[in-house]
Design a protein around this motif. Structure first.
Motif, PDB file in Angstrom:
ATOM      1  N   GLY A  10     -32.908 -33.114   2.762  1.00 27.24           N
ATOM      2  CA  GLY A  10     -31.536 -33.270   3.238  1.00 27.24           C
ATOM      3  C   GLY A  10     -31.039 -34.661   2.914  1.00 27.24           C
ATOM      4  O   GLY A  10     -31.335 -35.201   1.843  1.00 27.24           O
ATOM      5  N   HIS A  11     -30.295 -35.261   3.846  1.00 24.48           N
ATOM      6  CA  HIS A  11     -29.703 -36.589   3.666  1.00 24.48           C
ATOM      7  C   HIS A  11     -30.066 -37.416   4.899  1.00 24.48           C
ATOM      8  O   HIS A  11     -29.631 -37.099   5.998  1.00 24.48           O
ATOM      9  CB  HIS A  11     -28.175 -36.428   3.529  1.00 24.48           C
ATOM     10  CG  HIS A  11     -27.441 -37.735   3.421  1.00 24.48           C
ATOM     11  ND1 HIS A  11     -26.101 -37.862   3.738  1.00 24.48           N
ATOM     12  CD2 HIS A  11     -27.851 -38.963   3.016  1.00 24.48           C
ATOM     13  CE1 HIS A  11     -25.729 -39.118   3.540  1.00 24.48           C
ATOM     14  NE2 HIS A  11     -26.761 -39.804   3.112  1.00 24.48           N
ATOM     15  N   PHE A  12     -30.903 -38.428   4.709  1.00 26.17           N
ATOM     16  CA  PHE A  12     -31.458 -39.146   5.851  1.00 26.17           C
ATOM     17  C   PHE A  12     -31.267 -40.651   5.721  1.00 26.17           C
ATOM     18  O   PHE A  12     -31.405 -41.206   4.626  1.00 26.17           O
ATOM     19  CB  PHE A  12     -32.956 -38.849   5.974  1.00 26.17           C
ATOM     20  CG  PHE A  12     -33.272 -37.386   6.071  1.00 26.17           C
ATOM     21  CD1 PHE A  12     -33.117 -36.707   7.274  1.00 26.17           C
ATOM     22  CD2 PHE A  12     -33.685 -36.675   4.950  1.00 26.17           C
ATOM     23  CE1 PHE A  12     -33.388 -35.352   7.373  1.00 26.17           C
ATOM     24  CE2 PHE A  12     -33.958 -35.319   5.036  1.00 26.17           C
ATOM     25  CZ  PHE A  12     -33.796 -34.650   6.249  1.00 26.17           C
ATOM     26  N   TYR A  18     -32.295 -48.043   3.426  1.00 31.07           N
ATOM     27  CA  TYR A  18     -32.276 -47.036   2.365  1.00 31.07           C
ATOM     28  C   TYR A  18     -31.902 -45.669   2.933  1.00 31.07           C
ATOM     29  O   TYR A  18     -32.184 -45.367   4.093  1.00 31.07           O
ATOM     30  CB  TYR A  18     -33.645 -46.926   1.688  1.00 31.07           C
ATOM     31  CG  TYR A  18     -33.936 -48.064   0.738  1.00 31.07           C
ATOM     32  CD1 TYR A  18     -33.795 -47.898  -0.639  1.00 31.07           C
ATOM     33  CD2 TYR A  18     -34.329 -49.299   1.218  1.00 31.07           C
ATOM     34  CE1 TYR A  18     -34.047 -48.931  -1.504  1.00 31.07           C
ATOM     35  CE2 TYR A  18     -34.580 -50.360   0.357  1.00 31.07           C
ATOM     36  CZ  TYR A  18     -34.444 -50.169  -1.009  1.00 31.07           C
ATOM     37  OH  TYR A  18     -34.693 -51.200  -1.873  1.00 31.07           O
ATOM     38  N   HIS A  19     -31.267 -44.860   2.088  1.00 38.38           N
ATOM     39  CA  HIS A  19     -31.057 -43.443   2.383  1.00 38.38           C
ATOM     40  C   HIS A  19     -31.933 -42.638   1.434  1.00 38.38           C
ATOM     41  O   HIS A  19     -32.206 -43.080   0.317  1.00 38.38           O
ATOM     42  CB  HIS A  19     -29.589 -43.036   2.196  1.00 38.38           C
ATOM     43  CG  HIS A  19     -28.689 -43.591   3.257  1.00 38.38           C
ATOM     44  ND1 HIS A  19     -27.362 -43.262   3.367  1.00 38.38           N
ATOM     45  CD2 HIS A  19     -28.945 -44.466   4.282  1.00 38.38           C
ATOM     46  CE1 HIS A  19     -26.831 -43.902   4.405  1.00 38.38           C
ATOM     47  NE2 HIS A  19     -27.767 -44.648   4.963  1.00 38.38           N
ATOM     48  N   GLY A  20     -32.345 -41.438   1.880  1.00 40.46           N
ATOM     49  CA  GLY A  20     -33.204 -40.633   1.031  1.00 40.46           C
ATOM     50  C   GLY A  20     -32.998 -39.157   1.263  1.00 40.46           C
ATOM     51  O   GLY A  20     -32.270 -38.752   2.182  1.00 40.46           O
ATOM     52  N   ARG A 170     -25.432 -47.629  -2.007  1.00 42.12           N
ATOM     53  CA  ARG A 170     -25.298 -46.929  -3.293  1.00 42.12           C
ATOM     54  C   ARG A 170     -25.784 -45.480  -3.187  1.00 42.12           C
ATOM     55  O   ARG A 170     -26.135 -44.865  -4.195  1.00 42.12           O
ATOM     56  CB  ARG A 170     -26.103 -47.658  -4.375  1.00 42.12           C
ATOM     57  CG  ARG A 170     -25.591 -49.058  -4.679  1.00 42.12           C
ATOM     58  CD  ARG A 170     -25.928 -49.487  -6.111  1.00 42.12           C
ATOM     59  NE  ARG A 170     -27.343 -49.366  -6.432  1.00 42.12           N
ATOM     60  CZ  ARG A 170     -28.234 -50.334  -6.251  1.00 42.12           C
ATOM     61  NH1 ARG A 170     -27.866 -51.490  -5.756  1.00 42.12           N
ATOM     62  NH2 ARG A 170     -29.481 -50.157  -6.584  1.00 42.12           N
ATOM     63  N   CYS A 171     -25.799 -44.938  -1.958  1.00 42.35           N
ATOM     64  CA  CYS A 171     -26.316 -43.588  -1.755  1.00 42.35           C
ATOM     65  C   CYS A 171     -25.344 -42.551  -2.312  1.00 42.35           C
ATOM     66  O   CYS A 171     -24.201 -42.458  -1.866  1.00 42.35           O
ATOM     67  CB  CYS A 171     -26.550 -43.350  -0.261  1.00 42.35           C
ATOM     68  SG  CYS A 171     -26.983 -41.645   0.119  1.00 42.35           S
ATOM     69  N   PRO A 172     -25.773 -41.743  -3.293  1.00 37.46           N
ATOM     70  CA  PRO A 172     -24.860 -40.750  -3.879  1.00 37.46           C
ATOM     71  C   PRO A 172     -24.525 -39.631  -2.895  1.00 37.46           C
ATOM     72  O   PRO A 172     -23.471 -38.995  -3.029  1.00 37.46           O
ATOM     73  CB  PRO A 172     -25.643 -40.215  -5.085  1.00 37.46           C
ATOM     74  CG  PRO A 172     -27.070 -40.490  -4.775  1.00 37.46           C
ATOM     75  CD  PRO A 172     -27.093 -41.728  -3.925  1.00 37.46           C
ATOM     76  N   LEU A 173     -25.392 -39.389  -1.923  1.00 32.12           N
ATOM     77  CA  LEU A 173     -25.106 -38.348  -0.936  1.00 32.12           C
ATOM     78  C   LEU A 173     -23.961 -38.798  -0.025  1.00 32.12           C
ATOM     79  O   LEU A 173     -23.082 -38.012   0.327  1.00 32.12           O
ATOM     80  CB  LEU A 173     -26.367 -38.016  -0.129  1.00 32.12           C
ATOM     81  CG  LEU A 173     -27.579 -37.593  -0.961  1.00 32.12           C
ATOM     82  CD1 LEU A 173     -28.789 -37.323  -0.072  1.00 32.12           C
ATOM     83  CD2 LEU A 173     -27.259 -36.358  -1.803  1.00 32.12           C
ATOM     84  N   CYS A 174     -23.976 -40.086   0.347  1.00 28.49           N
ATOM     85  CA  CYS A 174     -22.845 -40.636   1.111  1.00 28.49           C
ATOM     86  C   CYS A 174     -21.576 -40.553   0.271  1.00 28.49           C
ATOM     87  O   CYS A 174     -20.510 -40.172   0.768  1.00 28.49           O
ATOM     88  CB  CYS A 174     -23.104 -42.091   1.495  1.00 28.49           C
ATOM     89  SG  CYS A 174     -24.253 -42.306   2.858  1.00 28.49           S
ATOM     90  N   ALA A 175     -21.697 -40.918  -1.018  1.00 28.63           N
ATOM     91  CA  ALA A 175     -20.521 -40.921  -1.897  1.00 28.63           C
ATOM     92  C   ALA A 175     -19.913 -39.530  -1.990  1.00 28.63           C
ATOM     93  O   ALA A 175     -18.701 -39.375  -2.134  1.00 28.63           O
ATOM     94  CB  ALA A 175     -20.912 -41.429  -3.287  1.00 28.63           C
ATOM     95  N   LEU A 179     -22.962 -34.937   5.105  1.00 31.65           N
ATOM     96  CA  LEU A 179     -23.332 -35.388   6.447  1.00 31.65           C
ATOM     97  C   LEU A 179     -24.846 -35.596   6.520  1.00 31.65           C
ATOM     98  O   LEU A 179     -25.614 -34.997   5.767  1.00 31.65           O
ATOM     99  CB  LEU A 179     -22.899 -34.355   7.483  1.00 31.65           C
ATOM    100  CG  LEU A 179     -21.383 -34.114   7.583  1.00 31.65           C
ATOM    101  CD1 LEU A 179     -21.094 -33.006   8.594  1.00 31.65           C
ATOM    102  CD2 LEU A 179     -20.646 -35.395   7.959  1.00 31.65           C
ATOM    103  N   TYR A 180     -25.244 -36.434   7.482  1.00 27.60           N
ATOM    104  CA  TYR A 180     -26.677 -36.632   7.710  1.00 27.60           C
ATOM    105  C   TYR A 180     -27.308 -35.338   8.218  1.00 27.60           C
ATOM    106  O   TYR A 180     -26.702 -34.572   8.950  1.00 27.60           O
ATOM    107  CB  TYR A 180     -26.925 -37.710   8.758  1.00 27.60           C
ATOM    108  CG  TYR A 180     -26.626 -39.112   8.299  1.00 27.60           C
ATOM    109  CD1 TYR A 180     -27.196 -39.621   7.140  1.00 27.60           C
ATOM    110  CD2 TYR A 180     -25.789 -39.928   9.038  1.00 27.60           C
ATOM    111  CE1 TYR A 180     -26.927 -40.907   6.728  1.00 27.60           C
ATOM    112  CE2 TYR A 180     -25.512 -41.230   8.632  1.00 27.60           C
ATOM    113  CZ  TYR A 180     -26.082 -41.711   7.474  1.00 27.60           C
ATOM    114  OH  TYR A 180     -25.809 -42.987   7.080  1.00 27.60           O
ATOM    115  N   THR A 181     -28.558 -35.127   7.822  1.00 30.78           N
ATOM    116  CA  THR A 181     -29.344 -34.011   8.332  1.00 30.78           C
ATOM    117  C   THR A 181     -30.062 -34.476   9.590  1.00 30.78           C
ATOM    118  O   THR A 181     -30.583 -35.595   9.616  1.00 30.78           O
ATOM    119  CB  THR A 181     -30.393 -33.584   7.280  1.00 30.78           C
ATOM    120  OG1 THR A 181     -29.743 -33.489   6.008  1.00 30.78           O
ATOM    121  CG2 THR A 181     -31.036 -32.260   7.632  1.00 30.78           C
TER     122      THR A 181
END
Ligand SMILES: [Zn+2]
Length: 193
Positions: A10-12, A18-20, A170-175, A179-181
């Motif tokens: 997911g998006h964490f 960092y986001h992952g 620079r998180c592409p999921l945020c871009a 939403l966060y998982t």
């Protein structure tokens, strides 16, 4: 071994800047220590080759491993305590006589960007010790190829887990507005109290 950590995708927010796209339940990983004996032995053998005087691990999970590895090797154990504050920093306990000149291996559970282990190495060097290697249960994403250069010591992951992580800004999921998982959803079939 990664299965023991109940991986979720997911998006964490990984909590280290960092986001992952992968979340591991590291408490589940440590639930039954006997299951970790084979990889703990493997980590111990890697650090034994570096003739360490002590094994250091960042709290929480890294310290659990470092304690077990230090026991197997018959060497000292150093807990890396998280220093309060926004930046990732660790401090070591006071050791009678100091740790100047000690050869220290660092153990951690899951290494992603390597922020925690890098902070431990900095603290060890600041105390006059000589970090000689880092060993981890799991390397996430490209950690195993990128980390030796960042850390300046050999890096030994017992397993590698595919995942991606980015600096939060620079998180592409945020871009993409994803939403966060929730990393810890209520158990299936459970009732909301
Ligand atoms: Zn993000």
């Amino acid at each position: 071994m990664a299965r023991l950590a109940r991986p979720r995708s997911g998006h964490f927010d990984l909590g280290t800047g960092y986001h992952g796209d992968l979340w591991l339940d590291l408490d589940a990983l440590f639930l039954r220590p006997s299951r970790l004996r084979p990889p703990v032995r493997w980590l111990a053998e890697r650090l034994r080759e570096h003739a360490v005087d002590a094994v250091c691990g960042p709290l929480e999970g890294g310290a659990f491993l470092a304690y077990a590895v230090a026991d197997l090797l018959g060497v000292a154990f150093l807990a890396g305590y998280r220093s309060p504050g926004a930046a990732i920093g660790y401090h070591l306990p006071a050791v009678h006589g100091g740790i100047g000149g000690w050869r220290v291996g660092v153990a951690d559970d899951a290494v992603n960007a390597g922020t925690a282990v890098a902070a431990c190495l900095e603290e060890l060097r600041g105390r006059g010790a000589v970090p000689v290697a880092v060993a981890a249960l799991m390397a996430l994403g490209p950690a195993s190829t990128m980390l030796p250069a960042r850390l300046g010591v050999p890096f030994y992951p017992a397993s590698t887990v595919p995942s991606r992580a980015w600096p939060a800004e620079r998180c592409p999921l945020c871009a993409d507005g994803i939403l966060y998982t929730d990393p810890d959803p209520p158990p299936e079939g459970g009732t909301m109290a």
